[in-house]
Write a protein that holds these residues in place. Structure first.
Motif, PDB file in Angstrom:
ATOM      1  N   GLU A 104     -22.646  -6.346 -26.161  1.00 58.80           N
ATOM      2  CA  GLU A 104     -23.660  -6.789 -25.197  1.00 58.80           C
ATOM      3  C   GLU A 104     -24.806  -5.791 -25.104  1.00 58.80           C
ATOM      4  OE1 GLU A 104     -21.441  -9.217 -21.702  1.00 58.80           O
ATOM      5  OE2 GLU A 104     -20.602  -7.230 -22.098  1.00 58.80           O
ATOM      6  N   ASN A 105     -24.490  -4.496 -25.111  1.00 58.58           N
ATOM      7  CA  ASN A 105     -25.537  -3.493 -25.000  1.00 58.58           C
ATOM      8  C   ASN A 105     -26.406  -3.431 -26.255  1.00 58.58           C
ATOM      9  OD1 ASN A 105     -25.374  -2.127 -22.366  1.00 58.58           O
ATOM     10  ND2 ASN A 105     -23.273  -1.673 -22.980  1.00 58.58           N
ATOM     11  N   ILE A 106     -25.790  -3.562 -27.411  1.00 55.08           N
ATOM     12  CA  ILE A 106     -26.565  -3.554 -28.656  1.00 55.08           C
ATOM     13  C   ILE A 106     -27.525  -4.742 -28.687  1.00 55.08           C
ATOM     14  CG2 ILE A 106     -26.385  -3.837 -31.166  1.00 55.08           C
ATOM     15  CD1 ILE A 106     -23.733  -2.203 -30.966  1.00 55.08           C
ATOM     16  N   LYS A 107     -27.039  -5.913 -28.291  1.00 55.55           N
ATOM     17  CA  LYS A 107     -27.905  -7.097 -28.268  1.00 55.55           C
ATOM     18  C   LYS A 107     -29.028  -6.951 -27.242  1.00 55.55           C
ATOM     19  CE  LYS A 107     -24.510 -10.448 -29.970  1.00 55.55           C
ATOM     20  NZ  LYS A 107     -23.700 -11.651 -29.644  1.00 55.55           N
ATOM     21  N   ALA A 108     -28.720  -6.324 -26.096  1.00 52.94           N
ATOM     22  CA  ALA A 108     -29.743  -6.119 -25.068  1.00 52.94           C
ATOM     23  C   ALA A 108     -30.848  -5.183 -25.559  1.00 52.94           C
ATOM     24  CB  ALA A 108     -29.099  -5.561 -23.797  1.00 52.94           C
ATOM     25  N   VAL A 109     -30.451  -4.132 -26.268  1.00 50.17           N
ATOM     26  CA  VAL A 109     -31.439  -3.193 -26.813  1.00 50.17           C
ATOM     27  C   VAL A 109     -32.267  -3.868 -27.899  1.00 50.17           C
ATOM     28  CG1 VAL A 109     -31.696  -1.067 -28.163  1.00 50.17           C
ATOM     29  CG2 VAL A 109     -30.157  -1.115 -26.199  1.00 50.17           C
ATOM     30  N   ALA A 110     -31.625  -4.657 -28.747  1.00 53.96           N
ATOM     31  CA  ALA A 110     -32.353  -5.384 -29.790  1.00 53.96           C
ATOM     32  C   ALA A 110     -33.410  -6.295 -29.172  1.00 53.96           C
ATOM     33  CB  ALA A 110     -31.380  -6.193 -30.639  1.00 53.96           C
ATOM     34  N   GLN A 111     -33.032  -6.989 -28.104  1.00 56.47           N
ATOM     35  CA  GLN A 111     -33.975  -7.891 -27.439  1.00 56.47           C
ATOM     36  C   GLN A 111     -35.123  -7.105 -26.805  1.00 56.47           C
ATOM     37  OE1 GLN A 111     -32.169 -10.448 -24.508  1.00 56.47           O
ATOM     38  NE2 GLN A 111     -34.022 -11.629 -24.159  1.00 56.47           N
ATOM     39  N   GLY A 115     -33.924   4.402 -25.115  1.00 53.17           N
ATOM     40  CA  GLY A 115     -35.304   4.796 -24.904  1.00 53.17           C
ATOM     41  C   GLY A 115     -35.996   3.988 -23.818  1.00 53.17           C
ATOM     42  N   PRO A 116     -37.281   4.281 -23.562  1.00 48.01           N
ATOM     43  CA  PRO A 116     -38.026   3.650 -22.466  1.00 48.01           C
ATOM     44  C   PRO A 116     -38.095   2.127 -22.547  1.00 48.01           C
ATOM     45  CG  PRO A 116     -39.223   5.551 -23.319  1.00 48.01           C
ATOM     46  CD  PRO A 116     -38.078   5.333 -24.239  1.00 48.01           C
ATOM     47  N   ALA A 117     -38.191   1.573 -23.755  1.00 48.14           N
ATOM     48  CA  ALA A 117     -38.351   0.120 -23.892  1.00 48.14           C
ATOM     49  C   ALA A 117     -37.140  -0.645 -23.378  1.00 48.14           C
ATOM     50  CB  ALA A 117     -38.621  -0.239 -25.356  1.00 48.14           C
ATOM     51  N   ALA A 118     -35.968  -0.017 -23.430  1.00 54.74           N
ATOM     52  CA  ALA A 118     -34.736  -0.687 -22.988  1.00 54.74           C
ATOM     53  C   ALA A 118     -34.243  -0.160 -21.645  1.00 54.74           C
ATOM     54  CB  ALA A 118     -33.653  -0.535 -24.048  1.00 54.74           C
ATOM     55  N   ARG A 119     -35.040   0.642 -20.959  1.00 52.97           N
ATOM     56  CA  ARG A 119     -34.628   1.178 -19.657  1.00 52.97           C
ATOM     57  C   ARG A 119     -34.315   0.032 -18.697  1.00 52.97           C
ATOM     58  NH1 ARG A 119     -35.998   6.441 -16.785  1.00 52.97           N
ATOM     59  NH2 ARG A 119     -35.436   6.055 -14.623  1.00 52.97           N
ATOM     60  N   GLY A 120     -33.168   0.117 -18.034  1.00 57.08           N
ATOM     61  CA  GLY A 120     -32.754  -0.923 -17.105  1.00 57.08           C
ATOM     62  C   GLY A 120     -32.033  -2.089 -17.758  1.00 57.08           C
ATOM     63  N   LYS A 121     -31.953  -2.081 -19.088  1.00 56.18           N
ATOM     64  CA  LYS A 121     -31.313  -3.180 -19.811  1.00 56.18           C
ATOM     65  C   LYS A 121     -29.880  -2.855 -20.234  1.00 56.18           C
ATOM     66  CE  LYS A 121     -35.288  -5.335 -19.772  1.00 56.18           C
ATOM     67  NZ  LYS A 121     -35.523  -6.478 -18.862  1.00 56.18           N
TER      68      LYS A 121
END
Length: 320
Positions: A143-150, A128-134
């Protein structure tokens, strides 16, 4: 692209959903899909446009209607040239079994703004928008799950990842579960799943895994409208598919496609529910020739998202 076209296109997905909904739960995948294709093809005829199907039911020799390269719409001198990506019935098995989340869907862009993806597989990631670019498809699921969580400012244990339940995803599912994230396994319908990753009330935060490449382009169009993010990489099943991709102009078989390389410019995304799902309610037949549909219409130019509930008198409905 004329914004009024968005409301014209919803009639197309409504027609396909109404036609296929008559076969929900009856175990007839091919019949349901054929009904959706036929209804969608006829509905396109009344729309003023010079449309070309770039993501469709397959190559011309594989599909009698809505094949890749087919011209659709009512062409006039001032009709806009548009590319169409479509799936008249996403989730044919879902429809046949009466399961959740089957939809009729189309995405529309100005000419040349969709990737002409071959009918093969694609490794995908969407958020979603909050994790765009992450997110980054080159990184691990962990790594991606942790990035989205952050990005969402919540613990990994509260992140929900949606993955197609397939044998090819055994290692992916195991890794995702090891992080402590919540895993939502689905049987079909990864366009709906990708959209859900950017839909605030869906409960889904991230899509991972391999699904259809054509559906990946449609999903990217939806993400452009929702402000989410999407990346994909083609996964060929054989050398013939790889050769076909090269003939379509895709010179690097291992290329990582960003959301802007899959769907760019002013795009629209339109979907109507066939069976009940997390995003849309399915078609309801109320008796006396009356049916209700639930649709979503989105435009990337404005970020406008409309949900439309419509009542149809099937006895009075024009036969295109």
């Amino acid at each position: 692209m004329d914004r009024n076209l968005a409301l014209e296109f919803v009639r197309v997905t409504e027609a396909a959903a109404l036609a296929s909904a008559r076969w929900v739960g009856r175990g007839e995948e091919k019949t349901a899909d054929a009904a959706a294709v036929d209804a969608m093809r006829k509905a396109f005829d009344v729309i003023r446009m010079d449309g070309t199907v770039v993501i469709g039911e397959g190559e011309r020799d594989e599909a009698p209607m809505l094949y890749i390269g087919e011209k659709v719409g009512h062409k006039t001198e001032d009709a806009p040239a548009l590319d169409i990506a479509l799936d008249p019935l996403e989730g044919t098995t879902i429809c046949a079994t009466g399961g959740p989340g089957s939809i009729s869907v189309i995405a529309v862009a100005e000419q040349g703004k969709f990737l002409h993806a071959p009918d093969t597989y694609m490794d995908k990631i969407a958020c979603g928008p909050a994790a765009r670019g992450k997110i980054d498809i080159d990184k691990s699921a962990t790594e991606n799950i942790k990035a989205v969580a952050q990005a969402l400012n919540k613990p990994v244990s509260e992140v929900t990842v949606v993955i197609l339940n397939r044998p090819r995803h055994e290692a992916l599912i195991a890794e995702a579960r090891k992080t402590g994230a919540r895993i939502n396994l689905i049987g079909d319908g990864d366009v709906s799943a990708a959209v859900a990753a950017a839909w605030e009330d869906s409960g889904i935060d991230l899509l991972l895994g391999i699904g259809g490449a054509p559906e990946g382009v449609i999903s990217a169009a939806a993400m452009q409208c929702l402000g989410g993010d999407f990346q994909g990489r083609l996964k060929f099943r054989n050398e013939e598919e790889k050769a076909r991709a090269k003939r379509m102009g895709l010179s690097d078989p291992d290329k990582k496609f960003t959301i802007d390389e899959l769907a760019s410019g002013s795009v629209m995304f339109i979907a109507t529910g066939v069976t009940d799902g997390s995003l849309l309610k399915g078609v309801r037949f109320l008796g006396n020739g009356i049916a209700k549909t639930h649709s979503i219409v989105m435009r990337s130019a404005t970020g406008t998202i409309r949900t439309i509930e419509a009542q149809h008198d099937l006895e009075r409905k024009p036969k295109h």
